[in-house]
Write a protein that holds these residues in place. Structure first.
Motif, short mmCIF file in Angstrom:
data_model
loop_
_atom_site.label_atom_id
_atom_site.label_comp_id
_atom_site.label_asym_id
_atom_site.label_seq_id
_atom_site.Cartn_x
_atom_site.Cartn_y
_atom_site.Cartn_z
N LEU A 138 49.81 38.86 37.27
CA LEU A 138 48.67 38.03 36.90
C LEU A 138 47.41 38.71 37.41
O LEU A 138 47.34 39.11 38.58
CB LEU A 138 48.80 36.64 37.53
N PHE A 139 46.40 38.85 36.52
CA PHE A 139 45.15 39.49 36.90
C PHE A 139 44.04 38.45 36.99
O PHE A 139 43.91 37.58 36.12
CB PHE A 139 44.77 40.56 35.89
N VAL A 140 43.24 38.55 38.05
CA VAL A 140 42.17 37.59 38.32
C VAL A 140 40.90 38.35 38.62
O VAL A 140 40.90 39.30 39.41
CB VAL A 140 42.54 36.69 39.52
N SER A 141 39.78 37.94 38.01
CA SER A 141 38.49 38.54 38.36
C SER A 141 37.75 37.60 39.29
O SER A 141 37.85 36.37 39.18
CB SER A 141 37.65 38.80 37.10
N GLU A 142 37.02 38.19 40.24
CA GLU A 142 36.23 37.39 41.17
C GLU A 142 34.85 38.02 41.31
O GLU A 142 34.68 39.23 41.18
CB GLU A 142 36.92 37.28 42.52
N SER A 201 32.04 42.60 40.60
CA SER A 201 33.33 41.96 40.37
C SER A 201 34.44 42.81 40.96
O SER A 201 34.33 44.03 41.02
CB SER A 201 33.59 41.75 38.88
N HIS A 202 35.47 42.13 41.40
CA HIS A 202 36.74 42.77 41.69
C HIS A 202 37.75 42.22 40.69
O HIS A 202 37.62 41.11 40.21
CB HIS A 202 37.24 42.42 43.09
N GLY A 260 37.49 47.85 40.92
CA GLY A 260 36.16 47.48 41.36
C GLY A 260 35.96 47.56 42.85
O GLY A 260 36.90 47.58 43.64
N TYR A 261 34.68 47.66 43.22
CA TYR A 261 34.27 47.58 44.62
C TYR A 261 32.94 46.85 44.66
O TYR A 261 32.28 46.69 43.64
CB TYR A 261 34.17 48.96 45.27
#
Length: 204
Positions: A4-8, A21-22, A37-38
């Motif tokens: 499962l992939f989640v963006s934050e 975003s990560h 991302g970083y």
């Protein structure tokens, strides 16, 4: 498989006031790791981020994610803070390398054609596992005066061509109308099934 992939979002704060975003991956065993991302803005507010490992790429303002059956992950990425560029559709391949599929130029109407030289305004995205990526595009109909907008559904094909799939003609369209000639009322989401059929949700 089964990830499962989640963006934050990560606020950059002053002086840039951007949103980084990560992307995090939650494995089937429940373990969470950073996937892309970083959280620091590149020096000079510019970045060469093509064909780079996902963990080394600054990904700004992710608004949509989609995975295909072969393990590629697709995302909609906002431009860097203070940039005049537009949104981009990007792919993280199974080797963890990031490349842009479409977008980059400033927001404007763009006809079908080569996707890398075309401005796009994607909302929802979906991938079919054969290299095709469909998305809703809110600025794809020029000179649209309708109060409900001029959204269409477009696709970046496996052959790197941008094409309009549905919604190109601003007129009512009953069931049975060819999709390209069907007027869409603010499509909000797209999804492929295993057979490759594309489904579109729209407001009514």
């Amino acid at each position: 498989r089964g990830n499962l992939f989640v963006s934050e979002f990560v606020s950059l704060g002053s002086p840039n006031f951007g949103i980084a975003s990560h992307i995090r991956r939650i494995a089937p065993d429940g373990t969470i790791t950073r996937f892309a991302g970083y959280g620091s803005l590149p020096t000079g507010n510019t970045v060469d981020d093509e064909a780079k490992p996902a963990l080394d790429v600054f990904v700004n303002g992710i608004s949509a994610l989609a995975a295909d059956s072969t393990g590629n992950l697709y995302l909609v990425q906002a431009p860097l803070p203070n940039s005049r560029a537009g949104l981009r559709i990007r792919r993280i391949d199974t080797n963890g390398i990031v490349n842009t599929l479409a977008g980059g130029p400033a927001f404007s109407f763009s006809p079908d054609g080569p996707p890398l030289s075309t401005a796009v305004t994607p909302g929802s995205i979906a991938a079919d596992g054969r290299g095709n990526v469909a998305f809703t595009d809110i600025l794809a109909i020029p000179n649209c005066t309708s109060a409900i907008g001029g959204s269409v559904v477009r696709e970046v094909t496996a052959q790197s061509t941008l094409t309009t799939l549905a919604g190109a003609t601003p007129k009512p369209a009953p069931d049975g109308t060819p999709a390209r000639d069907a007027w869409l009322l603010q499509p909000t989401a797209v999804a492929f099934n295993r057979a490759g059929d594309l489904f579109v949700a729209e407001k009514s």
